[in-house]
Design a protein around this motif. Structure first.
Motif, PDB file in Angstrom:
ATOM      1  N   MET A   1       0.897  -1.254   0.053  1.00 41.39           N
ATOM      2  CA  MET A   1      -0.184  -0.001  -0.134  1.00 41.39           C
ATOM      3  C   MET A   1       0.753   1.002   0.042  1.00 41.39           C
ATOM      4  O   MET A   1       1.713   0.954   0.509  1.00 41.39           O
ATOM      5  CB  MET A   1      -1.011   0.213   1.418  1.00 41.39           C
ATOM      6  CG  MET A   1      -1.959   1.111   1.845  1.00 41.39           C
ATOM      7  SD  MET A   1      -2.416   0.973   3.087  1.00 41.39           S
ATOM      8  CE  MET A   1      -3.671  -0.153   2.101  1.00 41.39           C
ATOM      9  N   THR A   2       0.264   2.453  -0.794  1.00 44.65           N
ATOM     10  CA  THR A   2       1.016   2.918  -1.545  1.00 44.65           C
ATOM     11  C   THR A   2       1.055   4.046   0.020  1.00 44.65           C
ATOM     12  O   THR A   2       0.202   4.357   0.446  1.00 44.65           O
ATOM     13  CB  THR A   2       0.970   3.697  -2.157  1.00 44.65           C
ATOM     14  OG1 THR A   2       1.180   3.571  -3.179  1.00 44.65           O
ATOM     15  CG2 THR A   2       1.964   5.400  -2.299  1.00 44.65           C
ATOM     16  N   GLU A   3       1.529   4.666   1.014  1.00 36.39           N
ATOM     17  CA  GLU A   3       1.935   5.599   2.520  1.00 36.39           C
ATOM     18  C   GLU A   3       1.155   7.269   1.206  1.00 36.39           C
ATOM     19  O   GLU A   3       1.371   7.423   0.431  1.00 36.39           O
ATOM     20  CB  GLU A   3       3.065   6.525   2.995  1.00 36.39           C
ATOM     21  CG  GLU A   3       3.488   4.712   3.781  1.00 36.39           C
ATOM     22  CD  GLU A   3       3.107   4.459   4.364  1.00 36.39           C
ATOM     23  OE1 GLU A   3       3.334   2.982   4.594  1.00 36.39           O
ATOM     24  OE2 GLU A   3       2.733   5.080   5.234  1.00 36.39           O
ATOM     25  N   THR A  28      -8.248   7.047  -4.673  1.00 39.66           N
ATOM     26  CA  THR A  28      -8.954   7.714  -3.107  1.00 39.66           C
ATOM     27  C   THR A  28      -8.025   9.543  -3.639  1.00 39.66           C
ATOM     28  O   THR A  28      -7.054   9.215  -4.128  1.00 39.66           O
ATOM     29  CB  THR A  28      -8.426   7.243  -1.896  1.00 39.66           C
ATOM     30  OG1 THR A  28      -8.418   6.148  -1.437  1.00 39.66           O
ATOM     31  CG2 THR A  28      -8.390   8.761  -0.690  1.00 39.66           C
ATOM     32  N   LEU A  29      -8.907   9.929  -3.474  1.00 41.33           N
ATOM     33  CA  LEU A  29      -8.945  11.671  -4.240  1.00 41.33           C
ATOM     34  C   LEU A  29      -9.193  12.753  -3.371  1.00 41.33           C
ATOM     35  O   LEU A  29     -10.243  12.527  -2.398  1.00 41.33           O
ATOM     36  CB  LEU A  29      -9.860  12.502  -5.446  1.00 41.33           C
ATOM     37  CG  LEU A  29      -9.707  11.106  -6.691  1.00 41.33           C
ATOM     38  CD1 LEU A  29     -11.039   9.609  -7.092  1.00 41.33           C
ATOM     39  CD2 LEU A  29      -9.042  11.679  -7.614  1.00 41.33           C
ATOM     40  N   ASP A  30      -8.247  13.544  -2.856  1.00 41.63           N
ATOM     41  CA  ASP A  30      -9.142  14.715  -2.276  1.00 41.63           C
ATOM     42  C   ASP A  30      -9.783  15.423  -2.633  1.00 41.63           C
ATOM     43  O   ASP A  30      -9.870  15.204  -3.498  1.00 41.63           O
ATOM     44  CB  ASP A  30      -6.822  15.309  -1.991  1.00 41.63           C
ATOM     45  CG  ASP A  30      -6.539  16.039  -3.348  1.00 41.63           C
ATOM     46  OD1 ASP A  30      -7.380  16.229  -4.160  1.00 41.63           O
ATOM     47  OD2 ASP A  30      -5.046  16.429  -3.154  1.00 41.63           O
ATOM     48  N   ALA A  31      -9.619  16.419  -1.477  1.00 42.56           N
ATOM     49  CA  ALA A  31     -10.822  17.884  -2.539  1.00 42.56           C
ATOM     50  C   ALA A  31     -10.845  18.089  -3.500  1.00 42.56           C
ATOM     51  O   ALA A  31     -11.658  19.026  -3.732  1.00 42.56           O
ATOM     52  CB  ALA A  31     -11.090  18.438  -1.155  1.00 42.56           C
ATOM     53  N   ILE A  36      -4.393   9.819  -4.082  1.00 42.79           N
ATOM     54  CA  ILE A  36      -3.747  10.302  -2.674  1.00 42.79           C
ATOM     55  C   ILE A  36      -3.276   9.326  -2.635  1.00 42.79           C
ATOM     56  O   ILE A  36      -2.664   8.642  -1.705  1.00 42.79           O
ATOM     57  CB  ILE A  36      -4.572  11.061  -1.341  1.00 42.79           C
ATOM     58  CG1 ILE A  36      -6.049  10.452  -1.667  1.00 42.79           C
ATOM     59  CG2 ILE A  36      -4.774  12.683  -1.747  1.00 42.79           C
ATOM     60  CD1 ILE A  36      -6.410  10.783   0.095  1.00 42.79           C
ATOM     61  N   HIS A  37      -4.383   8.084  -3.529  1.00 42.83           N
ATOM     62  CA  HIS A  37      -3.859   6.680  -2.934  1.00 42.83           C
ATOM     63  C   HIS A  37      -4.896   5.869  -4.241  1.00 42.83           C
ATOM     64  O   HIS A  37      -6.282   6.044  -4.460  1.00 42.83           O
ATOM     65  CB  HIS A  37      -4.350   6.338  -2.036  1.00 42.83           C
ATOM     66  CG  HIS A  37      -4.459   4.792  -1.565  1.00 42.83           C
ATOM     67  ND1 HIS A  37      -5.208   3.790  -1.833  1.00 42.83           N
ATOM     68  CD2 HIS A  37      -3.169   4.112  -1.102  1.00 42.83           C
ATOM     69  CE1 HIS A  37      -5.398   2.567  -1.663  1.00 42.83           C
ATOM     70  NE2 HIS A  37      -4.066   3.068  -1.291  1.00 42.83           N
ATOM     71  N   VAL A  38      -3.761   4.347  -3.987  1.00 44.61           N
ATOM     72  CA  VAL A  38      -4.260   4.062  -5.382  1.00 44.61           C
ATOM     73  C   VAL A  38      -3.524   2.408  -4.929  1.00 44.61           C
ATOM     74  O   VAL A  38      -2.958   2.231  -4.049  1.00 44.61           O
ATOM     75  CB  VAL A  38      -3.821   3.592  -6.740  1.00 44.61           C
ATOM     76  CG1 VAL A  38      -4.221   5.297  -7.590  1.00 44.61           C
ATOM     77  CG2 VAL A  38      -2.667   3.878  -7.104  1.00 44.61           C
ATOM     78  N   ASN A  39      -5.366   1.470  -5.133  1.00 47.07           N
ATOM     79  CA  ASN A  39      -5.112   0.095  -4.464  1.00 47.07           C
ATOM     80  C   ASN A  39      -4.596  -0.959  -5.481  1.00 47.07           C
ATOM     81  O   ASN A  39      -4.050  -0.258  -6.900  1.00 47.07           O
ATOM     82  CB  ASN A  39      -6.048  -0.394  -3.925  1.00 47.07           C
ATOM     83  CG  ASN A  39      -7.345  -0.792  -5.449  1.00 47.07           C
ATOM     84  OD1 ASN A  39      -6.500  -0.706  -6.222  1.00 47.07           O
ATOM     85  ND2 ASN A  39      -7.976  -1.108  -5.232  1.00 47.07           N
ATOM     86  N   VAL A  53       1.183   8.467 -10.427  1.00 48.90           N
ATOM     87  CA  VAL A  53       0.057   9.575 -10.735  1.00 48.90           C
ATOM     88  C   VAL A  53      -0.223  10.059  -9.159  1.00 48.90           C
ATOM     89  O   VAL A  53      -2.227  10.363  -8.963  1.00 48.90           O
ATOM     90  CB  VAL A  53      -1.308   8.234 -10.833  1.00 48.90           C
ATOM     91  CG1 VAL A  53      -1.204   7.069 -11.722  1.00 48.90           C
ATOM     92  CG2 VAL A  53      -1.412   6.997  -9.409  1.00 48.90           C
ATOM     93  N   ILE A  54       0.425   9.948  -8.140  1.00 48.18           N
ATOM     94  CA  ILE A  54      -0.652  10.171  -6.967  1.00 48.18           C
ATOM     95  C   ILE A  54       0.330  12.156  -7.005  1.00 48.18           C
ATOM     96  O   ILE A  54       1.037  12.095  -7.410  1.00 48.18           O
ATOM     97  CB  ILE A  54       0.483  10.194  -5.442  1.00 48.18           C
ATOM     98  CG1 ILE A  54       0.578   8.518  -5.252  1.00 48.18           C
ATOM     99  CG2 ILE A  54       0.528  10.270  -4.582  1.00 48.18           C
ATOM    100  CD1 ILE A  54      -0.982   8.318  -4.595  1.00 48.18           C
TER     101      ILE A  54
END
Length: 731
Positions: A1-3, A28-31, A36-39, A53-54
């Motif tokens: 998992m990416t920090e 997962t994306l911020d506002a 901010i996260h990919v699985n 991509v982060i």
């Protein structure tokens, strides 16, 4: 998992760990809609490493540039991160390939002061197969309504399928009327194999396709070499490298299997889920295509063939005659116009379905007797046309005699044994014309002239017939005008009991034209039947007879009842009983004041619906008389079931019953029958004193005929009533 840059509490750590284990890409994306996260599934499916991509917006790299402006605008206008959003989007993988994905974006619901407020989670599901299937379906439907031919459509579908599933070879077969397999779209299979299976019986055990048709279910042959259903024809497929075949029946809406859609594989295999989805879609599309093609064929056939009898229709006849005459034939040819006699009576009395069966039987007989080189077609209504090349007048006369014999055999339809005759008109090329219109018209005119001579006859055309036809057309037009202008009238023929008192009157239609004088009923009643005017004439006669009877009643004239003749067509009108009831109310009459007369042949042929109408009229108290009794070969059991109150002995028996013993015995039998069944018997056509005397001696209760009185206008009947009353008083 990416920090991630931020520290997450234990609850969110567990959540991210769970998301990491799924096989579905999750982002997962911020506002600000930055990743901010990919699985791990994101990397596996799309190929992007987390560090690529982060911090980036999906729109900056993930959305394919192949999306058109409208699709891109729709994507950007969605309220990402604010509410739940669903979007089908063309996504570009890291290697440059595009794939369709459904993005389900769900905002993380947190208080506004929470560091996660405005964040969202996007779940990305691969729907490329869905889009491929949709494109296949959409494009094929567009092709279906395009100008592509039936075979082009099948090949187009196979090419489209091959683009989706390049590992298989598609094939579409049709099932013909003899249950044989026929190629539709098979161009991707080896030509020798196609030729070998063309015409193979669609039967159980004859390969995947034959068995699929026979069983009506999908047949999956994973290995042609070992599958028992291929045992007898595997040698046709294996030399061409065809090792597996999955065949699905194409069901049509009428319950038939119209063909098969099959996939062949070059190696032993079973279909994948994608294969099955493609086949399921194609089978439905093939069903639409087959039904559309059958409709086209049927429409084309209807342009050239009669739908009922299957014979060439008038269009085909015209094409044939034009082609025939274009060759300037050197020898005479005959044109026969054959029309079934009294066909409208069969139709009116027994229904159109019954009449159709008569036409089919006649068509079959004519086809069976057709000579080599002759052309048979269905004409208008109950007409049939035969064109006989190399046929002079003598040969045409012999042919007409043979056609007449064809009708001598009775026709059995729905347990009715019918005597059907036909009248034939004949024209001869080139004596009666050299073009199609003239020759066919001459034959039709000759047929109409033959009908005036008698049923079952034939006549050759001669120029004088054109004048007769023109007069008939004129008379038909004048009749329509006479009905519209109220120029028809009723005359009334008295009916008297043997004691001399008035029994009633029969209302008979009369027509006097200002230019042509009196037109006899024998001419205009037939015209009315041909023009479809007989039913309205029947209603007019009912109203006029009731109106006149009401006048006589107001004048205290001793007329107990009036009889009105109706056509079988009138009894097809369900509202006829209501119409008669309204007349009774309008003219203050009762049911016993009216009698309805129908011919014996019509009475015997009443359908269930027509009989219901008759019974409803009878329920009003109206009498029912069977006219021309003894001429229609009626069934006694049938007569007993009818609500009959009166039978009328036909004048043909009265004319001869004094001299002919058999006629006299029949008259006595009818009188006895009436007495036994409590029916009033009326003798028609009483023209002499000896006839009246003998009928009275035989006990016939009611007499009608010229000896009593001819049919009279209403004013003259009033005079006759006065004279008759005086005569009776003076003995």
């Amino acid at each position: 998992m990416t920090e991630t840059p931020m520290m997450l509490d234990e609850h969110h750590q567990v959540l991210l760990l769970a998301l990491a284990q799924t096989h579905t890409p999750i982002v997962t994306l911020d506002a600000a809609r930055h990743i901010i996260h990919v699985n791990e599934a994101f990397t596996t499916v799309l190929g992007y490493q987390p560090e690529e991509v982060i911090g980036r917006s999906p729109a900056s790299f993930l959305i394919s540039q192949a999306m058109n402006c409208k699709e891109m605008e729709a994507y950007q206008q969605k309220e990402w991160g604010k509410r739940q959003v669903k979007s089908e989007t063309l996504v570009r993988r890291q290697n440059g390939d595009d794939m369709w994905m459904r993005i389900d974006s769900m905002p993380i619901i947190e208080p506004e002061q929470s560091p996660l407020a405005g964040y969202s989670v996007d779940i990305m599901i691969d729907i490329t197969e869905d889009w491929l299937i949709r494109d296949l379906e959409r494009n094929t439907l567009h092709a279906l309504v395009s100008n592509l031919s039936y075979h082009e459509l099948g090949n187009y579908m196979c090419r489209s399928v091959r683009e989706i599933a390049p590992d298989i070879v598609p094939s579409i077969l049709r099932v013909d009327a003899d249950n044989l397999l026929r190629p539709w779209a098979v161009s991707m299979l080896p030509a020798p194999y196609n030729a070998a299976i063309d015409g193979v019986q669609a039967a159980n055990g004859l390969g995947s396709c034959g068995t699929a048709v026979a069983r009506g279910e999908p047949i999956i042959s994973e290995d042609i070499a070992t599958d028992p259903i291929w045992a007898s024809i595997a040698h046709l497929a294996l030399p061409h490298g065809l090792r597996a075949c999955w065949s699905f029946p194409i069901w049509l809406r009428d319950g038939r299997v119209g063909g098969t859609f099959a996939f062949y594989s070059k190696k032993p295999a079973k279909p994948s889920p994608l294969h099955l989805r493609v086949i399921d879609t194609c089978v439905k599309l093939c069903s639409l295509a087959i039904e559309r093609e059958e409709s086209r064929i049927q429409a084309t056939r209807l342009m050239h063939f009669d739908a009922l009898t299957g014979l060439p229709n008038r269009n085909s006849l015209h094409n044939y005659v034009d082609d025939f005459l274009a060759g300037n034939p050197a020898k005479p040819a005959a044109f026969f116009c054959i029309d079934i006699d009294r066909f409208s009576e069969f139709n009116d009395a027994l229904g159109h379905a019954f009449g159709d069966r008569i036409l089919v039987e006649i068509a079959t007989r004519l086809q069976q007797q057709l000579l080599p080189g002759e052309f048979l077609s269905r004409g208008d209504g109950s007409e049939f046309i035969i064109v006989a090349p190399i046929c002079d007048v003598r040969a045409a006369a012999r042919r007409a005699e043979n056609l007449r014999k064809l009708f001598s055999r009775k026709i059995e339809v729905a347990e009715h044994l019918l005597s059907v005759s036909a009248t034939t008109g004949i024209s001869i090329y080139p004596a009666n014309g050299r073009d199609r219109s003239t020759l066919l018209g001459a034959a039709a005119n000759a047929m109409r002239h033959a009908k005036t001579i008698g049923s079952g006859t034939f006549q050759f055309f001669n120029p004088e017939m054109n004048q007769i036809v023109q007069e008939r057309l004129l008379l038909s037009t004048l009749l329509v005008r006479a009905i519209e202008q109220g120029r028809l009238s009723l005359h009334y023929q008295p009916q008297v009991r043997t004691g001399g008192e008035i029994y009633g009157v029969e209302a008979l239609s009369r027509w006097r034209d200002p230019r042509h004088g009196d037109i006899p009923p024998s001419r205009f009643i037939e015209l009315a039947e041909d023009r479809g005017l007989i039913a309205p004439i029947g209603r007019w006669a009912l109203r006029e007879a009731c109106r006149q009877l009401a006048i006589w009643r107001s004048e205290a004239r001793p007329i107990p009842t009036v009889a009105v003749n109706l056509s079988p067509l009138n009894f097809l009108e369900n509202d006829l009983p209501d119409f008669i009831a309204q007349l009774f109310n309008e003219y203050t009459l009762e049911g016993r004041d009216l009698t309805i007369e129908i011919t014996e042949s019509a009475a015997m042929a009443l359908t269930t619906d027509m009989l219901a109408t008759v019974n409803n009229i009878r329920a009003l108290g109206v009498g029912l008389s069977v006219d021309d009794f003894g001429t229609g070969f009626s069934s006694l059991s049938r007569l007993i079931t009818l609500p009959v109150t009166e039978i009328k002995i036909d004048r043909s028996f009265i004319n001869r019953f004094q001299e002919a013993k058999r006629h006299r015995l029949l008259v006595e039998a009818v009188i006895g029958l009436g007495r036994s069944l409590d029916l009033t018997v009326v003798a028609e056509g009483v023209e002499t004193l000896p006839q009246r005397t003998l009928l009275e001696a035989l006990g016939c209760p009611v007499l009608q005929g010229y000896f009593i009185s001819p049919a009279l206008s209403a004013p003259r009947l009033t005079e006759w009533l006065h004279t008759h009353a005086s005569t009776e008083r003076n003995g």
